[in-house]
Motif scaffolding. Structure first.
Motif, PDB file in Angstrom:
ATOM      1  N   ALA A 118      -4.191 -11.463   7.632  1.00  0.00           N
ATOM      2  CA  ALA A 118      -3.641 -10.842   8.854  1.00  0.00           C
ATOM      3  C   ALA A 118      -2.186 -10.410   8.689  1.00  0.00           C
ATOM      4  O   ALA A 118      -1.634  -9.733   9.556  1.00  0.00           O
ATOM      5  N   GLY A 119      -1.565 -10.820   7.594  1.00  0.00           N
ATOM      6  CA  GLY A 119      -0.167 -10.442   7.371  1.00  0.00           C
ATOM      7  C   GLY A 119       0.803 -11.304   8.154  1.00  0.00           C
ATOM      8  O   GLY A 119       1.969 -10.939   8.309  1.00  0.00           O
TER       9      GLY A 119
ATOM     10  N   PRO B 295      -7.729  -2.251   6.837  1.00  0.00           N
ATOM     11  CA  PRO B 295      -7.858  -0.980   7.568  1.00  0.00           C
ATOM     12  C   PRO B 295      -6.509  -0.554   8.161  1.00  0.00           C
ATOM     13  O   PRO B 295      -5.731  -1.403   8.610  1.00  0.00           O
ATOM     14  N   ALA B 296      -6.267   0.759   8.151  1.00  0.00           N
ATOM     15  CA  ALA B 296      -4.977   1.274   8.638  1.00  0.00           C
ATOM     16  C   ALA B 296      -4.818   1.079  10.142  1.00  0.00           C
ATOM     17  O   ALA B 296      -3.695   0.966  10.640  1.00  0.00           O
ATOM     18  N   ASP B 297      -5.938   1.019  10.867  1.00  0.00           N
ATOM     19  CA  ASP B 297      -5.821   0.932  12.329  1.00  0.00           C
ATOM     20  C   ASP B 297      -5.753  -0.513  12.836  1.00  0.00           C
ATOM     21  O   ASP B 297      -6.008  -0.787  14.001  1.00  0.00           O
ATOM     22  N   GLY B 298      -5.401  -1.434  11.961  1.00  0.00           N
ATOM     23  CA  GLY B 298      -5.185  -2.817  12.398  1.00  0.00           C
ATOM     24  C   GLY B 298      -6.455  -3.652  12.389  1.00  0.00           C
ATOM     25  O   GLY B 298      -7.516  -3.193  11.966  1.00  0.00           O
ATOM     26  N   LEU B 299      -6.300  -4.875  12.853  1.00  0.00           N
ATOM     27  CA  LEU B 299      -7.425  -5.806  12.837  1.00  0.00           C
ATOM     28  C   LEU B 299      -7.452  -6.591  14.143  1.00  0.00           C
ATOM     29  O   LEU B 299      -6.556  -6.465  14.981  1.00  0.00           O
ATOM     30  N   SER B 300      -8.482  -7.395  14.272  1.00  0.00           N
ATOM     31  CA  SER B 300      -8.625  -8.218  15.465  1.00  0.00           C
ATOM     32  C   SER B 300      -8.839  -9.665  15.002  1.00  0.00           C
ATOM     33  O   SER B 300      -9.264  -9.887  13.870  1.00  0.00           O
ATOM     34  N   MET B 301      -8.546 -10.608  15.870  1.00  0.00           N
ATOM     35  CA  MET B 301      -8.572 -11.989  15.384  1.00  0.00           C
ATOM     36  C   MET B 301      -8.826 -13.013  16.495  1.00  0.00           C
ATOM     37  O   MET B 301      -8.319 -12.867  17.604  1.00  0.00           O
TER      38      MET B 301
ATOM     39  N   VAL C 146      -0.575  -9.121  15.878  1.00  0.00           N
ATOM     40  CA  VAL C 146      -1.904  -8.864  15.304  1.00  0.00           C
ATOM     41  C   VAL C 146      -2.643  -7.805  16.121  1.00  0.00           C
ATOM     42  O   VAL C 146      -3.239  -6.883  15.568  1.00  0.00           O
ATOM     43  N   PHE C 147      -2.560  -7.917  17.445  1.00  0.00           N
ATOM     44  CA  PHE C 147      -3.296  -6.982  18.301  1.00  0.00           C
ATOM     45  C   PHE C 147      -2.508  -5.690  18.579  1.00  0.00           C
ATOM     46  O   PHE C 147      -2.968  -4.855  19.355  1.00  0.00           O
ATOM     47  N   ARG C 148      -1.349  -5.580  17.961  1.00  0.00           N
ATOM     48  CA  ARG C 148      -0.505  -4.384  18.133  1.00  0.00           C
ATOM     49  C   ARG C 148      -0.297  -4.048  19.613  1.00  0.00           C
ATOM     50  O   ARG C 148      -0.499  -2.899  20.052  1.00  0.00           O
TER      51      ARG C 148
END
Lengths: 192, 245
Positions: free
Chosen positions: A49-50, A63-69, B154-156
């Motif tokens: 997740a960075g 993925p460039a459009d981010g992730l979910s968690m 994380v969720f921007r």
């Protein structure tokens, strides 16, 4: 493209949690990560997740459009309603409210309730955290023991909904339950 | 029912202290030393219909409100900067300590050399309120749950949503307490500055004249006015914060 962890190493002081971890998580599938407590499963998710930097190694294929968690803890703004917790991570769109209602409804949470999540039981909060992660249309979903604290019936419903929502997405699911591998038709990865 | 009882108890307590004041004034029996509650209210009732009363109230209220708003804004912005950049916090720390510990009278006398007495209360209020709001905001920012900040990353989450749903609810209790305390301090220091600087048409000037002419009922009537306006301002701030939260 698969999600590739290459030579990931992470230590906290003298304690080495991950030592050269290398693995390719297949694209569009669920990978179940199993292992005893403290073997580095959560650290692995945090590195992907960075949220933390590895001492060595790298992660490729994010993925460039981010992730979910789903985090190890619920991490919900306590003053918000269940729907509010989902709304605040979603961009405005025509179908936003319908998606929120569907996700919460499927997990047995009333989407119309104004009750703040701080007044929810632990199991209800867990389901809101799960709904939040699933409703975000990210290609990569990280789940850290998402069904923790749920009773058998609620868990079964949550597993079914999660399975449906993860279709076609790359997911890394940390779990202690071997049955999840079958339930999600997942690739199993045993650590530790 | 519980609330009504509490309200009645408070009213009874206030009535008790007014009665003590009245008894003391009757015992002293010298209005020039101690004006009674009745004399104070009568004098206030005489002042209220006059244009001069409202001009003075507006003058003082305007300057104190401006100084308060200026310091509240600056204090909040500086605290946000200090929370983000450690060198900024180090740089501001001695300044805030000095502002907190220097007596109001020293500020007032120094400020009289720099600014016309008309603007004095604005400057003094700003100087007194700034460190209080700065400390309250900084403390509030430290209450933000880092785990929620990670979640937002994380969720921007948008900047607005981070501020509205994570930063503000965490910071508001501390910031709110600071803003309420600062309002009371603003009125105390602002009027004190006016009494020393004696700007024409201010409440401070009226208090000063009351002292010079030994018009004790005037002194009490103006003091009561200050207490009422200060309490009203504090209530407005609290209500505003409650609405935001």
């Amino acid at each position: 493209m698969s999600l590739n962890c290459i030579g990931l190493t992470k230590a906290y002081g003298d304690k080495v949690v991950l030592d050269g971890f290398t693995h390719a998580f297949p694209e569009g599938r669920v990978s179940c990560v199993l292992g005893r407590s403290g073997c580095g499963k959560t650290t692995l998710l945090r590195l992907i997740a960075g949220l933390e930097s590895p001492d060595a190694g790298r992660v490729e294929g994010l993925p460039a459009d981010g992730l979910s968690m789903v985090f190890q803890e619920d991490r919900l703004p306590p003053q918000l309603s269940a729907a509010g917790c989902l709304r605040c991570v979603l961009r405005k769109s025509a179908d936003r409210e319908a998606r929120i209602a569907e996700a919460l409804g499927a997990l047995g949470i009333d989407p119309a309730s104004d009750q703040p999540v701080r007044e929810f039981s632990g199991g209800m909060r867990r389901r809101v955290a799960l709904a939040r992660a699933l409703v975000v249309p990210a290609k990569l979903v990280l789940l850290d023991e998402p069904f923790k604290g749920l009773d058998a019936d609620t868990r079964a419903a949550a597993v079914a909904f999660t399975h449906r929502m993860l279709a076609g997405r790359t997911a890394v699911l940390v779990t202690h339950d071997e049955a999840d591998v079958t339930a999600f038709d997942a690739v199993a990865l045993r650590m530790g | 029912m519980k609330q009504t009882n509490r309200g009645l108890r408070r009213l009874a307590a206030a009535a008790f202290w007014v009665a003590v004041w009245q008894l003391a004034a009757m015992t002293v029996n010298l209005p020039v030393l101690l004006a009674s509650p009745v004399e104070t209210v009568v004098r206030l009732a005489q002042l209220i219909p006059t244009a001069d009363f409202w001009r003075s109230v507006l003058f003082t209220l305007g300057h104190i409100a401006a100084g308060y708003a200026l310091a509240a804004t600056a204090g909040t912005l500086l605290a946000v900067l200090a929370s983000r950049f450690a060198p900024m916090a180090d740089l501001l720390s001695p300044l805030m300590s000095v502002l907190r510990s220097v007596p109001v009278a020293s500020f007032v006398i120094a400020a009289l050399i720099w600014v016309p007495s008309k603007r004095l209360s604005l400057l003094i209020v700003a100087v007194i309120v700034l460190p209080v709001v700065y400390a309250g905001t900084l403390d509030g920012i430290r209450q933000i749950d880092p785990r929620l900040s990670e979640m937002a990353r994380v969720f921007r989450m948008t900047r607005w949503n981070r501020f509205r749903h994570i930063a503000l609810p965490a910071a508001l209790p501390s910031l709110g307490a600071a803003l309420s305390t600062a309002m009371g301090l603003a009125w105390k220091s602002g009027v004190a500055a006016e009494v020393i600087g004696i700007p024409t048409g201010s409440i401070g000037e009226k208090l000063y004249k009351a002292k010079v002419y030994l018009a004790t009922p005037d002194l009490f009537a103006w003091t009561l006015t200050i207490v009422i306006i200060s309490a009203a301002c504090t209530r407005i701030v609290r209500r505003g914060l409650k609405r935001i939260g």
